[in-house]
Design an enzyme around this catalytic site. Sequence first.
Site, PDB file in Angstrom:
ATOM      1  N   CYS A 256       0.828  -1.210   0.000  1.00 52.43           N
ATOM      2  CA  CYS A 256       0.000   0.000   0.000  1.00 52.43           C
ATOM      3  C   CYS A 256       0.866   1.266   0.000  1.00 52.43           C
ATOM      4  O   CYS A 256       1.455   1.595  -1.012  1.00 52.43           O
ATOM      5  CB  CYS A 256      -0.982  -0.039   1.167  1.00 52.43           C
ATOM      6  N   HIS A 342      -3.889  -5.365  -0.031  1.00 55.91           N
ATOM      7  CA  HIS A 342      -3.535  -5.916   1.278  1.00 55.91           C
ATOM      8  C   HIS A 342      -3.626  -7.442   1.301  1.00 55.91           C
ATOM      9  O   HIS A 342      -4.682  -8.009   1.560  1.00 55.91           O
ATOM     10  CB  HIS A 342      -4.446  -5.329   2.351  1.00 55.91           C
ATOM     11  N   GLU A 344      -2.586  -9.443   3.498  1.00 51.34           N
ATOM     12  CA  GLU A 344      -2.808  -9.952   4.858  1.00 51.34           C
ATOM     13  C   GLU A 344      -4.271  -9.897   5.266  1.00 51.34           C
ATOM     14  O   GLU A 344      -4.617 -10.252   6.402  1.00 51.34           O
ATOM     15  CB  GLU A 344      -1.984  -9.133   5.849  1.00 51.34           C
TER      16      GLU A 344
END
Length: 365
Positions: A256, A342, A344
């Site tokens: 990001c 993202h 995760e």
Amino acid sequence: MAHLAKPAILLLADGHVFYGKAFGKTGTTTGEICFNTGMTGYQEVFTDPSYTGQVLIMNNVHVGNYGVKSTDVESDSVKIKGLIARNLEEQFSRIQATGSLYNYLVENNIVAIDDIDTRALVAHVRTKGAMNCIISTEITDLDLLKAALDECPNMDGLELASTVSTSTEYDLGNPESTLKVAVLDFGIKKNILNCLVERGIHVRVHPAKTTLGRLKEFKANGYFISNGPGDPAAMPYAVETLKGILAENKPVFGICLGHQLLALANGIPTFKMHHGHRGLNHPVKNIITGLSEITTQNHGFGVDPEAVRKHPNVEVTHLNLNDDSIEGIRLKNKPAFSVQYHPEATPGPHDSRYLFDDFVALMKS
């Protein structure tokens, strides 16, 4: 629930006014308006440091219906400036929940407005673009609200990462591990650290303005450049540090804001997007493998696609299938790569977790 009957006002910078009902803490708040398309994971969204300085519209019709839980967080506090929704629910049904959304917002000093036509509001933001707004559950005078809104800083040019970064270094994972990663924290989400630790990595998290010399003292096998809020172009200190990191020729992985900083460190400009990408359902194509992924995203800035494609040492690895924006890059002359989204993601999807394995493989090789 008498508090739900109190009036509340949402005023946008372009003069549009929406009337709703108060929810959460009584007060007034300002920030850049944005919207999230996810249907679940609202607590993880609210605690994501990348939302610092922003007032969030939740697109899902019901928010709060499964309550809150102390472990469903990405940081130690709620980071949004305010909340807008169609139906904010005080009652909840999840047996594991430890409290209601209403009390959670009150405890975290978050002003919210309920009973808003979020479909109309999101359509307006999609058309007109991101802008500042003000929510008040205590002031009804529009002139007073306009005056307060005029004091709200624009996100373009705003440096926020250092305000949400850790103030002190800390370690996670097995200190005897043969793999060590130095993390630059610009507002890192907890599950990013979990994904690193789960892969047997000894992680040391450093404050945003840590010097290159201090980072090198850890003798890391690789470097991780985190997500975070604000304008990456307002972070020359981070760009210079990253240039020094790249000169070491050790593996680098950015997510990001870290993706945007990697671009800037290679002379590729960033820009403020019209309304950004935020949600749990953004389709991205890995153009190296040809496979597509459903991704979680939260960003209002992007990297210049023309500059990326013209750069002799940068390769595009991922593209957004909605608007063709650059979602991933890797360097041809350095062991460094990054993605705009993202991998995760909590609560999901998990399509992109392989990127952490790629980072481990790069360090081992």
